[in-house]
Structures are given as C-alpha cells and as structure tokens.
Write a protein that holds these residues in place. Structure first.
Motif, PDB file in Angstrom:
ATOM      1  N   TRP A  62       1.090  -1.198   0.097  1.00  0.00           N
ATOM      2  CA  TRP A  62      -0.019  -0.011  -0.125  1.00  0.00           C
ATOM      3  C   TRP A  62       0.764   1.153   0.083  1.00  0.00           C
ATOM      4  CZ3 TRP A  62      -5.101  -0.087  -0.957  1.00  0.00           C
ATOM      5  CH2 TRP A  62      -5.773  -1.043  -0.685  1.00  0.00           C
ATOM      6  N   LYS A  92      -5.518  -2.985   7.954  1.00  0.00           N
ATOM      7  CA  LYS A  92      -5.355  -1.625   8.502  1.00  0.00           C
ATOM      8  C   LYS A  92      -4.612  -0.511   7.500  1.00  0.00           C
ATOM      9  CE  LYS A  92      -3.797   0.810  12.978  1.00  0.00           C
ATOM     10  NZ  LYS A  92      -3.561   2.151  11.936  1.00  0.00           N
ATOM     11  N   GLY A  95      -6.831  -0.092   4.814  1.00  0.00           N
ATOM     12  CA  GLY A  95      -8.030   0.930   5.065  1.00  0.00           C
ATOM     13  C   GLY A  95      -7.587   2.366   5.367  1.00  0.00           C
ATOM     14  N   ASP A  96      -6.357   2.637   6.082  1.00  0.00           N
ATOM     15  CA  ASP A  96      -6.137   3.733   6.148  1.00  0.00           C
ATOM     16  C   ASP A  96      -5.811   4.796   5.220  1.00  0.00           C
ATOM     17  OD1 ASP A  96      -6.437   3.432   8.924  1.00  0.00           O
ATOM     18  OD2 ASP A  96      -4.258   2.926   9.307  1.00  0.00           O
ATOM     19  N   ILE A  98      -6.972   4.313   1.931  1.00  0.00           N
ATOM     20  CA  ILE A  98      -8.481   4.370   1.330  1.00  0.00           C
ATOM     21  C   ILE A  98      -8.987   5.648   2.166  1.00  0.00           C
ATOM     22  CG2 ILE A  98     -10.658   3.629   0.981  1.00  0.00           C
ATOM     23  CD1 ILE A  98      -9.330   0.680   0.671  1.00  0.00           C
ATOM     24  N   GLN A  99      -9.206   5.796   3.418  1.00  0.00           N
ATOM     25  CA  GLN A  99      -9.900   6.819   4.220  1.00  0.00           C
ATOM     26  C   GLN A  99      -9.108   8.056   3.720  1.00  0.00           C
ATOM     27  OE1 GLN A  99     -11.249   5.821   8.221  1.00  0.00           O
ATOM     28  NE2 GLN A  99     -10.264   3.919   7.812  1.00  0.00           N
ATOM     29  N   LYS A 100      -7.715   8.013   4.024  1.00  0.00           N
ATOM     30  CA  LYS A 100      -6.991   9.205   3.461  1.00  0.00           C
ATOM     31  C   LYS A 100      -7.342   9.838   2.086  1.00  0.00           C
ATOM     32  CE  LYS A 100      -2.144  10.839   3.823  1.00  0.00           C
ATOM     33  NZ  LYS A 100      -0.758  10.593   3.775  1.00  0.00           N
ATOM     34  N   SER A 128     -17.892  -1.045   7.664  1.00  0.00           N
ATOM     35  CA  SER A 128     -16.080  -0.519   7.961  1.00  0.00           C
ATOM     36  C   SER A 128     -15.943   0.963   7.825  1.00  0.00           C
ATOM     37  CB  SER A 128     -15.325  -1.509   7.315  1.00  0.00           C
ATOM     38  OG  SER A 128     -15.525  -1.452   5.982  1.00  0.00           O
ATOM     39  N   LYS A 129     -15.111   1.377   8.366  1.00  0.00           N
ATOM     40  CA  LYS A 129     -14.843   2.969   8.211  1.00  0.00           C
ATOM     41  C   LYS A 129     -14.492   3.391   6.788  1.00  0.00           C
ATOM     42  CE  LYS A 129     -13.330   3.938  12.846  1.00  0.00           C
ATOM     43  NZ  LYS A 129     -12.275   4.317  13.584  1.00  0.00           N
ATOM     44  N   TRP A 130     -13.674   2.483   5.931  1.00  0.00           N
ATOM     45  CA  TRP A 130     -13.150   2.624   4.602  1.00  0.00           C
ATOM     46  C   TRP A 130     -14.259   2.456   3.565  1.00  0.00           C
ATOM     47  CZ3 TRP A 130     -13.539  -0.893   0.471  1.00  0.00           C
ATOM     48  CH2 TRP A 130     -13.848  -2.285   0.988  1.00  0.00           C
TER      49      TRP A 130
END
Length: 338
Positions: A62, A92, A95-96, A98-100, A128-130
């Motif tokens: 990633w 993790k 996911g971080d 994608i959110q960013k 989920s958050k993402w």
C-alpha cells in the motif's frame, strides 16, 4: 449507495459527476463487469486515458501505491487506478490509505480516480470505516443478484440488445437452463446472436436446441425422461452422465427440485385446480405436460417418500450416511419414472 443497473444507466446518459473514488462490489459478477466496463467508457470520454490495474492480496504494498498517487503526472494526465480486492479486506494499512485518499481535497474532475472492485461484502464489511468514507465522498455501487422470477424479463431485454427477441416462455426456459446464473445467460445470448439472424424471434425449441453444452442438455433430458415415465431411457442418460464425470450433487439438485415441485403441485391441487397450481408456481406450458404425466403416477405421499430418498442420497454424497449415492440416484430415477 446505488445499484449496478441504475449506475450503468447514469453513465450511459452521462449524468454522473466524476468522483475521486468508486467502490463496485456484490454477488453478481456480470453486473460488476458491466459496471466497470461502463465506467471505463465514461472515464475515457472524460479524457481518463491511462489505466493502472493492481491485484490486492495480503502482501500488497500500500505504501508503494500511496507514493504513486502522490507523485502525480508530469503532464497532469487523468488516469484510473483499479484495485481488484476480491476479499474486501484491505487490512489496517490499506483501510487507512483508502480513508486518507477519499478525504483529500481533489480537483474537479480529479486527476486520479481510484476504483475498488470487491466480491460480496458482509454486513460488518459494509459498515467498516473505509466503505463508509467512500459512500460519503465518492460512490458505492452494489451488484445484487437478479431474482429468479425477474430473470426471464432480463433475458428478453438482453436479447433485444443483441438484435434478437424472446417470447416470455422462451425467456423462461432460458432462465431455467442457466439455473439463474446471469453470467451464463449473458454468454448464451451472445452465442445465440451468432447463430441466428438479426431480428429473429426465438422460440422455446430454439432455446432447447442451442442453449448449454451437451452434458447440461442431457441433464435436463434426464429430468424429462423421469417425469414422462421413460424408465430405461432415463437410466441410460443417468449412466452416461456418470461416465462423463458429471458430479452426483448436480444430478441430485435437479431431481430433488423436480420432486419438490411435484409435492407442491399435489398440495396445491387440494385447494385449487391444476391449471391454477401451475400458474402459482410459474410453471410454463412447455413443462406442464411432463408434470401432468408424473402426477398421474404418484400420490402426494409417494412424492413425499421420494423427497426422503433425495435426503438419503444427499447424506451419502456428504459422507454422513454410508452407502453408494449413485445407487440411490438410480433408485430415485426408477421410482420417479414408474
């Protein structure tokens, strides 16, 4: 969230503002593929001429992808970055990222559009958050299976798209032949478009003669032979299917489906006419004669007994019960036909 057919219509009508991130997921592979193809075509018209594709697994880098997206392009060329992530589990770090990415302030239209492709996501994954941040800042496209009762109408629409037409009964037979598999239905329509001239209206016999491979055709021929009382012919087909390597669970699935239908018909006949029972169970004319012959040979109790034989064969296939599943299938075919 938007369902795939509506998403495709928006793209074809050019009614979509290009989002910085898109998630396409679901249980129907054909609709996922069509959504992606439609989005690629839409993006190309918006001058997204470069496309990079990545396969995401547990070892995916990633950080390397993040550096790639931050680097930008020397000539500010627009591009798509497609991430194939069947599991829907970015971890993790993923996911971080994608959110960013989703929360960045992007140009309009964005220089880079991130497209994430997943298979079915469970309830926990969709919360989920993402996934939530994509829904807030981008677009989430869900590919839902088409209900079996809606598949004939879908087949009719697909036929029109390749220059053919299907009456409702022919469409129903096609839907039955492909066992509700949308991708298989699409492939069969492509094949039929090569076999028949533009503008042809396909009949039931055209579907029976041309849809599915020979082993599959023989499988449905087994059903017909058993329902119409052709014992010797049914056993001959069963033996041929076994020799050709068709798995016992597939044969049991079809035979059990027919027995369950006959049980339902017997039960309904106690309340309504047979014609009404056929209508309630969506049984078309092409199959009614077969079921009528079978109903004359067995009572409700008889068909219920055959359901128990289906269960026995299932247990033998799964190793829960000792015995030869093929012998049970042989017995099932004989008792259906006699």
């Amino acid at each position: 969230m938007i369902v795939a057919p509506a998403f495709i219509k928006q793209l074809q009508a050019a009614q979509l503002t290009m989002p910085p991130i898109v998630l396409i997921y679901g249980e129907e592979p054909l609709l996922i593929r069509q959504s992606l193809d439609a989005f690629r075509a839409f993006a190309k018209n918006q001058d997204y001429l470069q496309r990079d594709t990545y396969e995401v697994d547990a070892k995916f880098d990633w950080q390397s992808l993040e550096m790639d997206t931050q680097a930008g392009s020397l000539f500010a060329e627009r591009r798509l970055i497609e991430l194939s992530m069947p599991s829907g589990a970015p971890g993790k770090v993923g996911g971080d990222f994608i959110q960013k990415w989703a929360q960045l302030r992007h140009d309009s239209p964005p220089e880079i559009v991130l497209v994430i492709l997943c298979e079915k996501l469970d309830g926990k994954q969709t919360k989920s958050k993402w996934v939530q941040v994509i829904e807030q800042t981008g677009l989430v496209v869900q590919s839902r299976p088409i209900e079996l009762k809606a598949l004939p109408a879908w087949c009719q629409q697909r036929a029109l798209s390749v220059g053919l037409s299907l009456d409702l009964e022919a469409a129903n037979v096609l839907a039955e032949r492909v066992e509700g598999n949308l991708l298989a239905a699409d492939q069969e329509m492509e094949k039929l478009s090569l076999l028949f001239a533009q503008g042809t209206q396909l009949q039931v016999q055209d579907i029976l003669n041309n849809v599915a491979d020979q082993a599959h055709y023989q499988l449905f021929a087994l059903s017909t032979a058993a329902l119409t009382g052709q014992t010797a012919y049914a056993l001959q087909i069963l033996n041929r299917l076994k020799q050709e390597g068709l798995e016992a669970p597939i044969i049991l699935w079809l035979l059990a489906k027919e027995v369950r239908t006959l049980v339902q018909l017997c039960e309904l006949q106690q309340k309504v006419s047979l014609a009404q029972a056929y209508k309630q169970l969506f049984i078309w004319n092409s199959k009614q004669a077969e079921y009528s012959q079978a109903l004359r040979r067995q009572s409700l109790q008889g068909w219920q007994e055959l359901l128990r034989l289906c269960t026995q064969a299932d247990f033998e296939i799964k190793g829960i019960r000792k015995g030869d599943a093929w012998l049970s299938l042989n017995d099932l075919v004989v008792k259906m036909a006699q």
